[in-house]
Every structure is written in structure tokens, then in C-alpha cells.
Design a protein around this motif. Structure first.
Motif, PDB file in Angstrom:
ATOM      1  N   LYS A 282     -17.255  13.018  12.713  1.00 28.79           N
ATOM      2  CA  LYS A 282     -17.596  11.634  12.323  1.00 28.79           C
ATOM      3  C   LYS A 282     -17.605  11.443  10.809  1.00 28.79           C
ATOM      4  O   LYS A 282     -17.531  10.322  10.321  1.00 28.79           O
ATOM      5  N   HIS A 283     -17.666  12.555  10.049  1.00 30.27           N
ATOM      6  CA  HIS A 283     -17.661  12.423   8.582  1.00 30.27           C
ATOM      7  C   HIS A 283     -16.249  12.398   8.006  1.00 30.27           C
ATOM      8  O   HIS A 283     -16.068  12.203   6.813  1.00 30.27           O
ATOM      9  N   LEU A 284     -15.254  12.638   8.844  1.00 29.64           N
ATOM     10  CA  LEU A 284     -13.881  12.702   8.308  1.00 29.64           C
ATOM     11  C   LEU A 284     -13.291  11.299   8.153  1.00 29.64           C
ATOM     12  O   LEU A 284     -13.486  10.432   9.017  1.00 29.64           O
ATOM     13  N   PRO A 285     -12.557  11.075   7.040  1.00 27.21           N
ATOM     14  CA  PRO A 285     -12.080   9.720   6.716  1.00 27.21           C
ATOM     15  C   PRO A 285     -11.288   9.032   7.840  1.00 27.21           C
ATOM     16  O   PRO A 285     -11.388   7.830   7.999  1.00 27.21           O
ATOM     17  N   GLU A 286     -10.517   9.806   8.611  1.00 26.38           N
ATOM     18  CA  GLU A 286      -9.637   9.169   9.603  1.00 26.38           C
ATOM     19  C   GLU A 286     -10.193   9.203  11.029  1.00 26.38           C
ATOM     20  O   GLU A 286      -9.471   8.924  11.984  1.00 26.38           O
ATOM     21  N   TRP A 287     -11.452   9.573  11.175  1.00 29.64           N
ATOM     22  CA  TRP A 287     -12.054   9.694  12.509  1.00 29.64           C
ATOM     23  C   TRP A 287     -11.933   8.418  13.326  1.00 29.64           C
ATOM     24  O   TRP A 287     -11.614   8.435  14.503  1.00 29.64           O
ATOM     25  N   LYS A 288     -12.124   7.278  12.648  1.00 30.50           N
ATOM     26  CA  LYS A 288     -12.078   5.979  13.332  1.00 30.50           C
ATOM     27  C   LYS A 288     -10.776   5.804  14.111  1.00 30.50           C
ATOM     28  O   LYS A 288     -10.739   5.243  15.195  1.00 30.50           O
ATOM     29  N   ARG A 289      -9.690   6.309  13.510  1.00 30.32           N
ATOM     30  CA  ARG A 289      -8.368   6.128  14.131  1.00 30.32           C
ATOM     31  C   ARG A 289      -8.253   6.807  15.479  1.00 30.32           C
ATOM     32  O   ARG A 289      -7.469   6.386  16.324  1.00 30.32           O
ATOM     33  N   ILE A 290      -8.992   7.915  15.655  1.00 32.94           N
ATOM     34  CA  ILE A 290      -8.851   8.575  16.957  1.00 32.94           C
ATOM     35  C   ILE A 290     -10.001   8.255  17.909  1.00 32.94           C
ATOM     36  O   ILE A 290      -9.878   8.438  19.109  1.00 32.94           O
ATOM     37  N   SER A 291     -11.105   7.745  17.354  1.00 37.35           N
ATOM     38  CA  SER A 291     -12.261   7.507  18.224  1.00 37.35           C
ATOM     39  C   SER A 291     -11.940   6.470  19.314  1.00 37.35           C
ATOM     40  O   SER A 291     -12.560   6.483  20.381  1.00 37.35           O
ATOM     41  N   ASN A 292     -10.958   5.597  19.065  1.00 39.06           N
ATOM     42  CA  ASN A 292     -10.618   4.581  20.076  1.00 39.06           C
ATOM     43  C   ASN A 292      -9.504   5.014  21.028  1.00 39.06           C
ATOM     44  O   ASN A 292      -9.095   4.251  21.889  1.00 39.06           O
ATOM     45  N   MET A 293      -9.005   6.234  20.830  1.00 36.52           N
ATOM     46  CA  MET A 293      -7.883   6.684  21.679  1.00 36.52           C
ATOM     47  C   MET A 293      -8.337   6.927  23.109  1.00 36.52           C
ATOM     48  O   MET A 293      -9.505   7.198  23.371  1.00 36.52           O
ATOM     49  N   GLU A 294      -7.371   6.865  24.024  1.00 33.18           N
ATOM     50  CA  GLU A 294      -7.636   7.186  25.434  1.00 33.18           C
ATOM     51  C   GLU A 294      -8.030   8.651  25.570  1.00 33.18           C
ATOM     52  O   GLU A 294      -7.463   9.488  24.879  1.00 33.18           O
TER      53      GLU A 294
END
Ligand SMILES: Nc1ncnc2c1ncn2[C@@H]1O[C@H](COP(=O)(O)OP(=O)(O)OP(=O)(O)O)[C@@H](O)[C@H]1O
Length: 372
Positions: A282-294
Motif C-alpha cells: 500500500k506504500h508503493l506509488p503504483e499500488w492504486k493501479r493494481i488494487s482495482n484489478m480483477e
């Protein structure tokens, strides 16, 4: 502390940073005086590699890496020279020996001279893939054991490779070390540039297939775990002869470094990382991009075609683990039951001599003069 001692300390610090580096006469020697160049065998991020003879010991073949000049007027920093000097001190049976460092007065370029290795895993795996044949179990185990052994040595000496891939895993073709793995290119990524850029300034493609998820998700910190991830990918590639995560690199003109396709390839094999399996993600800059993945199930065993209950799978899954802090270390991996069960790893990974792979050819299939 008073102002006098403060200024003294600042002076001392300055001396430490700017103390002149003494380049010995060995460094400044003309490479062509010492080495007889045969032909170019490849080129990569940093420049060209030539096969050559050591004029003083003509039976010894060497590989000479000629570094491209940096931008106009930009030389190598003193730190870089110092670090190269340190790399010369490293010595282990599974890392390639840096024999000599030359600053060529004629072209002002840097040349590093290494022991010559006839094969590398890129060529060897390609040979098997094209011939639709597989490596034997003992060869896979011997190769991975030796890679881990070399990496354990580097990691114990505070060197993180950062750019491990099949073309950097060399294999000796003759002599008493025939069939021995030698890790190449260690220490260079840190000295010269970060391998985070998908394409370097000279347009040479830098592969992202072996890049760990934490780097892909924007971590700026290189830890030893990035090398273990790469070794895991190479382990799987030796089993199947195909790259495990062959992501398509993004057009370098697109500003974001986020490699969607590479991340996608990993998620489709390992499943989507959850906060439970990798709390710090959750601290990594691009986490948001994968958190919504299937979500996907983990299909690593099926993708590699090995039994989920085997020791080989147990080790592989501990190397290709999302959370870098839980990833197995080189020293733990060397102790894994996989290496204690039959067949045991061997010093000659191919168990036969001569090794039956095509030898390196000049890249233009004809002898090239050094200066053309
Ligand atoms: N010591 C060596 N002996 C024989 N061949 C070598 C040696 N070191 C490198 N090579 C070969 O030279 C070629 C170019 O190597 P180089 O390390 O410059 O590029 P690369 O590994 O393909 O890419 P990169 O520079 O991005 O890591 C590769 O095929 C590599 O296996």
C-alpha cells in the motif's frame, strides 16, 4: 561543537569527498597494446563486448567490454572509478573475474577486461527452445545452485546485481571450469545508470521480464530481493525454456514508467497481490493501479508444469513471492531441501564435455576490426 571545529569538520568532509583518485599506470594503458582483439561478440546497455587474447598469456581468452562515452564532456565520476576498483577485489567461483581496467588514452574510453565465457543462458535456452528439447533435472539444479552461490557471495559483499537475466549468466566452455556458471555484469547497474528506464539513451532495449513487482510498482529501493525474483524467473525459464513473464515494454515516449503489460503478466500467473500477502504494497506509488484489478487464482505450478508438492516448486514459489521482505534469501535458498535430494547439483552443470551448444560467433558473422 564550536564554529572552529565545525569548519574543520566541513574541511575534512570535503577532503573525503574530493580527495584525488590516483589512477595507476595499469588503468591508463592502451588496451590494444595489452590485448589482441578478435571480433565483436555482442553489445548491450553499456557498450560493445569483444573477444580478445591477452598478449602476455596468449592461451587466455578474454572478453573486453568497451563502454560508450557518456554525454559530451561528462566523464565517469570518481565514485564510479572507485567502485570499479572495488569490483576488481571480488572473487568467487560463480562470478566472472574482472581482470583489468583500462582507461584508453587514445579514445578516452573505459574498457573492462573479464575472463572469457563461451556460453550464456540466453543462447543455451534459445537452443533448447528452438530444438524443442528440455534441460535435464541435474542441469537445472546445478545452474540454479551456482547462480545462487554467486549471488550469495555478491549479496554478502553488499553488491546487488539489479539486472540479472539469462544473457548475464555466463557458462565456461573449456578448461577445468567447463560447465561452471559465472555471473556477469554485477555492480555495473549501480555505477552507470539505473535499469529502471525501459530503453536507455542509446536505444538499446533493456528487458523488463525479470523485474520484481516492487520495482514495477514504483519502489526506488533496490534490495537483495530484486535479484532473487530474477533468479526465480530464470529457474522457471530453465524448466519450460520459455520466459515466465514476457511483458511487452511500453513505448518509452509515454511518460509513465508503469509497465502495465509486465504487471498484467505477473498477476495472471500469481494472482492479484492482496494486503494480506504483502502488507507494505500500500506504500508503493503504483499500488492504486493494481488494487482495482480483477482477482486471479495462483497458477504458477500449472504454468511451469511442475508438481505443487515437489521441492522444486516449493523453492520456486518462495523466490517468486510478491512480498520482498518474505522472499527467500540466497543463503536460505542454498539450504533448501531441493538441493539436498537426488540428483545433487554438480560443478559441471552439463555433466559432459565438450558442452554441445553452438559457440559464440562474431555478431556480423565475419571478423570485424576493432576500430571499424
Ligand atoms: N565475460 C564474457 N565472456 C563472453 N561473453 C560475454 C562476457 N560478458 C558478456 N558477454 C556477452 O556479450 C554480449 C553482450 O553483453 P552485455 O553484457 O554487454 O549485454 P547484455 O547482457 O546483452 O545486455 P545488458 O548490457 O543490457 O545487460 C552478451 O551475449 C553476453 O553474454
Amino acid at each position: 561543537m564550536n564554529s572552529h571545529s565545525n569548519s574543520q569538520q566541513a574541511h575534512l568532509q570535503q577532503q573525503q569527498v574530493y580527495s584525488p583518485i590516483v589512477l595507476t599506470s595499469t588503468h591508463r594503458q592502451d588496451v590494444q597494446e595489452k590485448y589482441q582483439f578478435s571480433y565483436e561478440i555482442g553489445s548491450g546497455t553499456y557498450g560493445m563486448v569483444y573477444k580478445a587474447d591477452d598478449k602476455k598469456r596468449p592461451t587466455n581468452k578474454v572478453a573486453v567490454k568497451k563502454f560508450r562515452s557518456t554525454k559530451e564532456g561528462e566523464g565517469l565520476s570518481l565514485t564510479a572509478y572507485r567502485e570499479i576498483g572495488l569490483l576488481k577485489e571480488l572473487s568467487n567461483e560463480n562470478i566472472i573475474k574482472l581482470l583489468d581496467v583500462c582507461l584508453n588514452p587514445k579514445d578516452k574510453l573505459l574498457y573492462l577486461i573479464f575472463d572469457y565465457a563461451e556460453f550464456d543462458l540466453f543462447g543455451i535456452i534459445k537452443y533448447h527452445r528452438e530444438n524443442q528439447s528440455h534441460f535435464s533435472d541435474v542441469t537445472i539444479k546445478s545452474l540454479i545452485w551456482q547462480v545462487l552461490n554467486g549471488m550469495h557471495y555478491l549479496h554478502s559483499n553488499w553488491v546487488i546485481h539489479r539486472d540479472l537475466k539469462p544473457s548475464n549468466i555466463l557458462v565456461m566452455g573449456e578448461g577445468k571450469e567447463v560447465g561452471t556458471v559465472k555471473i556477469g555484469d554485477f555492480g555495473l547497474a549501480r555505477i552507470f545508470q539505473s535499469p529502471l528506464k525501459p530503453l536507455n539513451e542509446n536505444g538499446v532495449v533493456v528487458t523488463i521480464w525479470y523485474r520484481s513487482p516492487e520495482l514495477l510498482l514504483g519502489s526506488k529501493h533496490y534490495t537483495r530481493a530484486v535479484d532473487i525474483w530474477a533468479i526465480g524467473c530464470i529457474f522457471a525459464e530453465l524448466i519450460t525454456t520459455k520466459p515466465l513473464f514476457p511483458g511487452k515494454e511500453k513505448d518509452p515516449k509515454i511518460p509513465s514508467l508503469f509497465q502495465d503489460d509486465q504487471v498484467d503478466k505477473i498477476v495472471k500467473v500469481l494472482g492479484k497481490p492482496t494486503l494480506e500477502m504483502w502488507p507494505d504494497v500500500k506504500h508503493l506509488p503504483e499500488w492504486k493501479r493494481i488494487s482495482n484489478m480483477e482477482p486471479y487464482p495462483n497458477t504458477l505450478a500449472k504454468c511451469v508444469g511442475i508438481d505443487e508438492k515437489s521441492n522444486a516448486y516449493d523453492l520456486l514459489s518462495k523466490m517468486i513471492l510478491y512480498d520482498p521482505s518474505k522472499r527467500i534469501t540466497a543463503s536460505e535458498a542454498l539450504d533448501h531441501p531441493y538441493f539436498k535430494e537426488q540428483p545433487l547439483p554438480m560443478a559441471n552443470a552439463f555433466a559432459k564435455s565438450p558442452i554441445p551448444y553452438p559457440h559464440r560467433l562474431p555478431i556480423n558473422k565475419k571478423k570485424r576490426e576493432f576500430d571499424d
